[in-house]
Design a protein around this motif. Structure first.
Motif, mmCIF file in Angstrom:
data_model
loop_
_atom_site.group_PDB
_atom_site.id
_atom_site.type_symbol
_atom_site.label_atom_id
_atom_site.label_comp_id
_atom_site.label_asym_id
_atom_site.label_seq_id
_atom_site.Cartn_x
_atom_site.Cartn_y
_atom_site.Cartn_z
ATOM 1 N N ARG A 18 0.840 -1.204 0.000
ATOM 2 C CA ARG A 18 0.000 0.000 0.000
ATOM 3 C C ARG A 18 0.873 1.251 0.000
ATOM 4 N NH1 ARG A 18 -5.213 -1.983 1.848
ATOM 5 N NH2 ARG A 18 -5.100 -4.057 1.011
ATOM 6 N N GLN A 19 0.409 2.300 -0.657
ATOM 7 C CA GLN A 19 1.149 3.554 -0.666
ATOM 8 C C GLN A 19 0.658 4.503 0.417
ATOM 9 O OE1 GLN A 19 1.217 5.295 -4.535
ATOM 10 N NE2 GLN A 19 2.280 3.564 -5.451
ATOM 11 N N TRP A 20 -0.494 4.267 0.982
ATOM 12 C CA TRP A 20 -1.036 5.123 2.024
ATOM 13 C C TRP A 20 -0.952 4.380 3.356
ATOM 14 C CZ3 TRP A 20 -3.727 2.818 -1.924
ATOM 15 C CH2 TRP A 20 -4.605 1.825 -1.567
ATOM 16 N N PRO A 21 -1.077 5.088 4.476
ATOM 17 C CA PRO A 21 -1.013 4.418 5.785
ATOM 18 C C PRO A 21 -2.069 3.325 5.910
ATOM 19 C CG PRO A 21 -0.867 6.778 6.050
ATOM 20 C CD PRO A 21 -1.215 6.531 4.607
ATOM 21 N N HIS A 22 -1.619 2.162 6.365
ATOM 22 C CA HIS A 22 -2.493 0.999 6.503
ATOM 23 C C HIS A 22 -1.917 0.117 7.606
ATOM 24 C CE1 HIS A 22 -5.591 -1.641 4.844
ATOM 25 N NE2 HIS A 22 -4.774 -2.636 5.086
ATOM 26 N N PRO A 23 -2.706 -0.291 8.617
ATOM 27 C CA PRO A 23 -2.180 -1.120 9.719
ATOM 28 C C PRO A 23 -1.555 -2.412 9.207
ATOM 29 C CG PRO A 23 -4.436 -0.433 10.168
ATOM 30 C CD PRO A 23 -4.145 -0.044 8.762
ATOM 31 N N TYR A 24 -0.373 -2.722 9.731
ATOM 32 C CA TYR A 24 0.365 -3.896 9.273
ATOM 33 C C TYR A 24 1.157 -4.504 10.427
ATOM 34 C CZ TYR A 24 3.333 -6.797 6.309
ATOM 35 O OH TYR A 24 3.959 -7.855 5.730
ATOM 36 N N THR A 25 1.195 -5.821 10.501
ATOM 37 C CA THR A 25 1.909 -6.542 11.549
ATOM 38 C C THR A 25 2.834 -7.586 10.944
ATOM 39 O OG1 THR A 25 0.015 -6.330 13.036
ATOM 40 C CG2 THR A 25 1.640 -7.994 13.611
ATOM 41 N N VAL A 26 4.019 -7.697 11.517
ATOM 42 C CA VAL A 26 4.951 -8.772 11.200
ATOM 43 C C VAL A 26 5.224 -9.490 12.515
ATOM 44 C CG1 VAL A 26 7.284 -9.347 10.447
ATOM 45 C CG2 VAL A 26 6.022 -7.525 9.299
ATOM 46 N N ALA A 27 4.990 -10.796 12.569
ATOM 47 C CA ALA A 27 5.266 -11.585 13.767
ATOM 48 C C ALA A 27 6.621 -12.268 13.607
ATOM 49 C CB ALA A 27 4.181 -12.628 13.981
ATOM 50 N N VAL A 28 7.394 -12.311 14.700
ATOM 51 C CA VAL A 28 8.694 -12.973 14.669
ATOM 52 C C VAL A 28 8.760 -14.022 15.773
ATOM 53 C CG1 VAL A 28 9.961 -11.069 13.587
ATOM 54 C CG2 VAL A 28 9.742 -11.146 16.058
ATOM 55 N N ASP A 29 9.499 -15.104 15.478
ATOM 56 C CA ASP A 29 9.662 -16.175 16.466
ATOM 57 C C ASP A 29 10.917 -15.919 17.297
ATOM 58 O OD1 ASP A 29 11.833 -16.957 14.899
ATOM 59 O OD2 ASP A 29 10.818 -18.713 14.070
ATOM 60 N N GLY A 30 11.270 -16.852 18.155
ATOM 61 C CA GLY A 30 12.417 -16.724 19.052
ATOM 62 C C GLY A 30 13.749 -16.596 18.342
ATOM 63 N N MET B 26 4.494 -16.541 9.055
ATOM 64 C CA MET B 26 3.443 -16.253 8.080
ATOM 65 C C MET B 26 2.140 -15.942 8.815
ATOM 66 S SD MET B 26 4.864 -16.422 5.170
ATOM 67 C CE MET B 26 3.419 -16.358 4.145
ATOM 68 N N LEU B 27 1.478 -14.861 8.402
ATOM 69 C CA LEU B 27 0.202 -14.471 8.975
ATOM 70 C C LEU B 27 -0.800 -14.262 7.852
ATOM 71 C CD1 LEU B 27 1.308 -11.707 11.519
ATOM 72 C CD2 LEU B 27 0.848 -14.098 12.000
ATOM 73 N N SER B 28 -2.061 -14.520 8.142
ATOM 74 C CA SER B 28 -3.107 -14.213 7.162
ATOM 75 C C SER B 28 -3.288 -12.703 7.116
ATOM 76 C CB SER B 28 -4.421 -14.881 7.557
ATOM 77 O OG SER B 28 -4.962 -14.255 8.698
ATOM 78 N N GLY B 29 -3.876 -12.219 6.056
ATOM 79 C CA GLY B 29 -4.133 -10.786 5.940
ATOM 80 C C GLY B 29 -5.021 -10.272 7.051
ATOM 81 N N ASN B 30 -5.994 -11.088 7.443
ATOM 82 C CA ASN B 30 -6.899 -10.698 8.519
ATOM 83 C C ASN B 30 -6.158 -10.604 9.853
ATOM 84 O OD1 ASN B 30 -9.500 -9.999 9.446
ATOM 85 N ND2 ASN B 30 -9.776 -12.066 10.249
ATOM 86 N N THR B 31 -5.316 -11.585 10.158
ATOM 87 C CA THR B 31 -4.554 -11.566 11.406
ATOM 88 C C THR B 31 -3.614 -10.371 11.437
ATOM 89 O OG1 THR B 31 -4.669 -13.965 11.602
ATOM 90 C CG2 THR B 31 -2.937 -12.866 12.859
ATOM 91 N N THR B 32 -2.983 -10.078 10.314
ATOM 92 C CA THR B 32 -2.089 -8.928 10.219
ATOM 93 C C THR B 32 -2.807 -7.637 10.579
ATOM 94 O OG1 THR B 32 -0.723 -9.977 8.544
ATOM 95 C CG2 THR B 32 -0.697 -7.599 8.579
#
Length: 104
Positions: free
Chosen positions: A43-55, A61-67
């Motif tokens: 996206r070029q405009w502000p949009h909520p986004y999450t990246v999950a990391v392990d230990g 990998m996350l679904s778009g909804n979970t992100t």
């Protein structure tokens, strides 16, 4: 291995913010931290986004909804934070810290 580097400035979590970390850990099995930003890679405009990391610091990998849902929960839990910069949430402690880079 701590999810946030030592010496990182962070926001002291309230009890409800600590519970959010536990809820996200249940929602995203194997995650020790999430990086939240408004810079979605497609996206070029502000949009909520999450990246999950392990230990090991590897991205999960996350679904778009979970992100989207995880990002919104974190953004709403810390409304006073400057979200123009990405932040990392340690799921074990509920500590929120500024993340270097764009959070992708």
């Amino acid at each position: 291995m701590p999810a946030l580097p030592r010496g990182t400035q962070y926001v002291e979590p309230s009890p409800s913010q600590q519970r959010l970390g536990a809820k996200l850990a249940d929602m995203i099995p194997g995650a020790v931290a999430v990086r939240v930003s408004l810079a979605h890679p497609s996206r070029q405009w502000p949009h909520p986004y999450t990246v999950a990391v392990d230990g090991r610091g590897e991205q999960l990998m996350l679904s778009g909804n979970t992100t989207k849902v995880a990002a919104r929960w974190v953004l709403r839990s810390w409304p006073e934070v400057d979200w123009t910069r990405p932040h990392s949430l340690d799921l074990a402690t509920g500590q929120l810290a500024v993340t270097s880079g764009r959070g992708r």
